[in-house]
Design a protein around this motif. Structure first.
Motif, PDB file in Angstrom:
ATOM      1  N   ARG A 145      34.079  -0.263  15.143  1.00  0.00           N
ATOM      2  CA  ARG A 145      34.662   1.013  14.725  1.00  0.00           C
ATOM      3  C   ARG A 145      35.917   1.343  15.548  1.00  0.00           C
ATOM      4  O   ARG A 145      36.519   2.391  15.375  1.00  0.00           O
TER       5      ARG A 145
ATOM      6  N   ARG B 271      34.289  -4.705   8.235  1.00  0.00           N
ATOM      7  CA  ARG B 271      32.978  -4.185   7.839  1.00  0.00           C
ATOM      8  C   ARG B 271      32.259  -3.813   9.131  1.00  0.00           C
ATOM      9  O   ARG B 271      31.710  -4.644   9.842  1.00  0.00           O
ATOM     10  N   SER B 272      32.266  -2.524   9.456  1.00  0.00           N
ATOM     11  CA  SER B 272      31.725  -2.058  10.731  1.00  0.00           C
ATOM     12  C   SER B 272      30.234  -1.745  10.676  1.00  0.00           C
ATOM     13  O   SER B 272      29.593  -1.599  11.725  1.00  0.00           O
TER      14      SER B 272
ATOM     15  N   SER C  10      35.774   0.187   8.248  1.00  0.00           N
ATOM     16  CA  SER C  10      36.721   0.852   9.135  1.00  0.00           C
ATOM     17  C   SER C  10      38.075   0.169   9.023  1.00  0.00           C
ATOM     18  O   SER C  10      38.162  -1.037   8.786  1.00  0.00           O
TER      19      SER C  10
ATOM     20  N   ASP D   6      27.126  -0.334   5.240  1.00  0.00           N
ATOM     21  CA  ASP D   6      27.711   0.559   4.244  1.00  0.00           C
ATOM     22  C   ASP D   6      28.944   1.283   4.790  1.00  0.00           C
ATOM     23  O   ASP D   6      29.263   2.398   4.349  1.00  0.00           O
ATOM     24  N   GLU D   7      29.663   0.656   5.714  1.00  0.00           N
ATOM     25  CA  GLU D   7      30.837   1.304   6.304  1.00  0.00           C
ATOM     26  C   GLU D   7      31.974   0.301   6.473  1.00  0.00           C
ATOM     27  O   GLU D   7      31.770  -0.818   6.946  1.00  0.00           O
TER      28      GLU D   7
END
Length: 412
Positions: free
Chosen positions: A112, A69-70, A76, A73-74
């Protein structure tokens, strides 16, 4: 790999040569053309990494990766391989980190996968250090394309892979969203096992309704999945994906069970709560077993919900990762029901233990006879969707697709 060393049988759709399961060169070509090619691979569930910095390690093909969890709401997915000396730097299955650090030389990356720190990059007291043209932007972790689709995380190594919905096709998008409908998911537990058989045998197994009424004592006896029930086999337009659909029947003997040697009418459960089944999805179907090529089976069997990830380990073995899940807003009663029904599946499940064993036996049987071939003509040689389960049509479809991707043509 030399295509001259192998020829597909003249009965192209009705035979599968045994060398596809045992040849090391074929296996290496599969890794490059299938696993690292334009296909979406299952990574995990979004709910497994709820907070920023949460990560899970897994393997796609034979390449170790980290799902992290980068950002809020992302998500990677990066290769678990330091850009410096190639170390598999993260050895934990789960955890939380503010950055990704390689222990060998302390190269550090943000969540990331971008390189943020190189100790002694400028040298020490004007000695050593990296060259002046060293650019950290060129030395990040290899980052995969990712789509999070209704709670499931998918990744691909290829820029040519179409969007996930297009990869499924509209018909299979409907199958997918019947269960993965956007509700939040919650993990109930995990199983892992190693099966000494080629990875494609598990894809075949779940594309093969023919065996279910014959091999599985539990399915046959308790009417969960057998030939006398209303059922269907659906195949996507490419042939790579399939689904077995069925409706639960009753524990009863009839004219069909006479062909089922494993039917045991006197079999009784000490704890009948495992068969406490409620209808929860639209329509009358109680089974939806989706094979997403090449990496996963999405299982909905009565109230049991599971992802089954295939991790190839050479031409003659694969690891099998089971994730049993529930909807986060399910009642405690439903969560307990799903947990009980999970005992049907997994490495020692009342049903699935049979599959691991016969896959091993299959590998043992054909390993020494690579130039012989399996027969897959139950239901004919056609490749089409059916409204019954006495067929091997989805297996034929998968191998037609496999031949196309791998560049094999049948013998003239």
């Amino acid at each position: 790999m030399s295509h001259d060393s192998h020829a597909w049988p003249a009965d192209a759709d009705g035979r599968v040569p045994y060398w596809v399961y045992s040849d090391p060169d074929v296996y290496q070509a599969e890794l490059e053309k299938i696993w690292y090619g334009p296909h979406w691979l299952y990574v995990g569930l979004e709910c497994e990494i709820p907070d920023v910095g949460d990560f899970k390690t897994t393997t796609l093909g034979e390449r170790p990766v980290i799902m992290v969890r980068s950002a809020p709401d992302e998500i990677s997915v990066v290769e678990n391989r330091c850009a410096h000396r190639g170390l598999k730097f993260c050895q934990e299955r789960f955890g939380n980190r503010s950055d990704l650090l390689c222990p060998y030389h302390q190269w550090s990356y943000n969540l990331r996968g971008e390189l943020t720190g190189v100790p002694f990059r400028r040298g020490v007291r004007r000695q050593g250090g990296m060259p002046a043209d060293f650019d950290p932007k060129m030395h990040g972790l290899n980052r995969l394309r990712v789509e999070e689709v209704n709670g499931v995380v998918w990744a691909t190594f290829s820029d040519e892979t179409p969007p996930f919905r297009e990869y499924l096709g509209e018909r299979f998008w409907k199958h997918y969203t019947r269960v993965y409908d956007g509700r939040k998911l919650q993990v109930l537990g995990y199983n892992r096992q190693h099966i000494p058989g080629n990875w494609k045998l598990m894809q075949e197994n779940i594309k093969d309704p023919y065996h279910a009424s014959l091999l599985h004592v539990f399915f046959v006896t308790f009417g969960l999945f057998r030939a006398d029930q209303k059922s269907a086999v659906d195949i996507d337009e490419t042939g790579r994906h399939g689904i077995l659909i069925s409706r639960k029947g009753e524990k009863e003997a009839n004219d069909v069970t006479s062909d089922m040697r494993n039917f045991q009418g006197d079999l009784r459960l000490e704890d009948p709560r495992i068969m406490d089944v409620v209808q929860e999805f639209p329509g009358e179907d109680t089974v939806g077993m989706i094979t997403i090529f090449p990496s996963v089976i999405l299982q909905q069997q009565i109230n049991s919900l599971t992802t089954r990830q295939i991790v190839p380990k050479g031409p003659d073995g694969f690891d099998f990762h089971w994730t049993h899940w529930t909807y986060a807003d399910d009642t405690e009663e439903m969560k307990l029901r799903r947990t009980r029904q999970a005992n049907l599946f997994g490495p020692a499940g009342f049903v699935s233990a049979d599959d691991g064993e016969v896959i091993e036996f299959s590998q043992q049987g054909f390993a020494a006879s690579p130039d012989e071939a399996a027969v897959v003509t139950m239901g004919g040689r056609e490749i089409e969707c059916t409204d019954h389960m006495v067929t091997e049509t989805a297996i034929r479809a998968m191998y037609r697709y496999w031949r196309k991707v791998m560049g094999y043509e049948h013998a003239e």
